[in-house]
Design an enzyme around this catalytic site. Structure first.
Site, PDB file in Angstrom:
ATOM      1  CB  SER A  43      -0.894  -0.166   1.535  1.00 25.97           C
ATOM      2  OG  SER A  43      -2.013   0.227   1.456  1.00 25.97           O
TER       3      SER A  43
ATOM      4  CG  HIS B 176      -5.997  -2.621   0.362  1.00 28.53           C
ATOM      5  ND1 HIS B 176      -4.935  -2.486  -0.260  1.00 28.53           N
ATOM      6  CD2 HIS B 176      -4.721  -2.088   1.676  1.00 28.53           C
ATOM      7  CE1 HIS B 176      -3.312  -1.681  -0.064  1.00 28.53           C
ATOM      8  NE2 HIS B 176      -3.986  -1.290   1.277  1.00 28.53           N
TER       9      HIS B 176
END
Length: 285
Positions: free
Chosen positions: A103, A255
């Protein structure tokens, strides 16, 4: 330094940085792990034990997260965070590393590859952030208001750890008390909210398309098919703009790929490092 000689806290670039360092008795190659926003080395707790079977592994708490210093003077731009990682690795006399970022950590990894390309042999981008613009000017101006950090604390408290975790994983059944406390713990220190206020002010935009096209480091992009935070189309754009990149898409994954599919992530990483493309056949991207 801990009794087990695996955790350290050193001053780098004007800030105290916490990191874990696992030395393999025979491996010469080193993996460096960079976590995402509002996270820490904790997010790699399932992947690190797998990687340290074959490599030396360093997992870093990027300031102001985890156990690193929550300074209100440090410049929290991604470029400066990248420089901090570079200086730490220089102190450790490390070169030719494998650099993995999740991320926000992926965007910082890209900054490092741009600033010091000879440092990184290969990059692994795990649902990396990309193409985000600089914070809007009025939000940056608001960060100068006294006690603005309390608004950040209120916002994070209202959203809640469990709600945030449900947004980043595909299978919410994996969320347990250990996981929730691990992500909550760094935010029990109120200084983190003051540092996040500074981060809002310092945060520049992500690397531009021309910047990305300059990065020649071989990169493996690993994405969760059901990522709601950094959607798959961001990964597809990054693959297009990074000249020497490959992409893997993991089914039934959100994610938080290092938590959700650590075994699969490790196998794809090993195949990528060893130059074996069989694992990449038939994958989207």
């Amino acid at each position: 330094m801990s009794d087990k000689d695996t955790t350290y806290r050193v001053n780098v670039n004007g800030v105290d940085v916490f990191y874990e360092y696992y030395r393999h008795p025979y491996a010469k190659e080193t993996f460096v792990l960079l976590h995402g926003f509002l996270s820490s080395t904790f997010s790699f707790r399932h992947l690190t034990p797998l990687l340290k079977q074959d490599f030396n592994v360093i997992s870093i708490d990027l300031p102001p997260f985890g156990n690193s210093e929550k300074s209100n003077k440090f410049i929290y731009s991604y470029e400066n965070l990248g420089k901090t990682v570079i200086k730490l690795l220089d102190q450790l006399n490390l070169q030719d590393i494998y650099l993995a970022g999740h991320s926000m950590g992926g965007q910082i990894a890209l900054n490092i590859m741009k600033m010091k390309p000879d440092l990184v042999q290969k990059g692994i981008l795990l649902c990396s952030s990309g193409y985000l613009k600089r914070m809007k000017w009025h939000v940056s101006m608001l960060s100068y208001i006294p006690f603005f950090h309390l608004y950040i604390k209120l916002w994070l408290t209202r959203s809640g750890v469990r709600k945030n975790l449900e947004n980043v994983v595909h299978d919410i059944q994996m969320i347990n008390d250990e996981m929730m406390f691990g992500y909550l713990k760094p935010f029990l220190d109120d200084d983190i909210f003051k540092a996040l206020t500074r981060m809002i002010r310092d945060r520049e935009g992500d690397l531009t398309v021309p910047d990305l096209k300059e990065i020649q480091t071989p990169c493996l992009l690993i994405w969760g098919k059901h990522d709601r935070v950094v959607p798959l189309n961001v990964g597809e754009r990054l693959k297009k703009d990074l000249p020497n990149s490959q992409m893997i898409v993991l089914d039934e994954t959100g994610h938080l790929v290092p938590e959700e599919k650590p075994e699969e992530v490790k196998q794809h990483i090993l195949s990528f490092i060893q130059g074996n493309n069989k694992v990449l056949e038939g994958q989207p991207g």
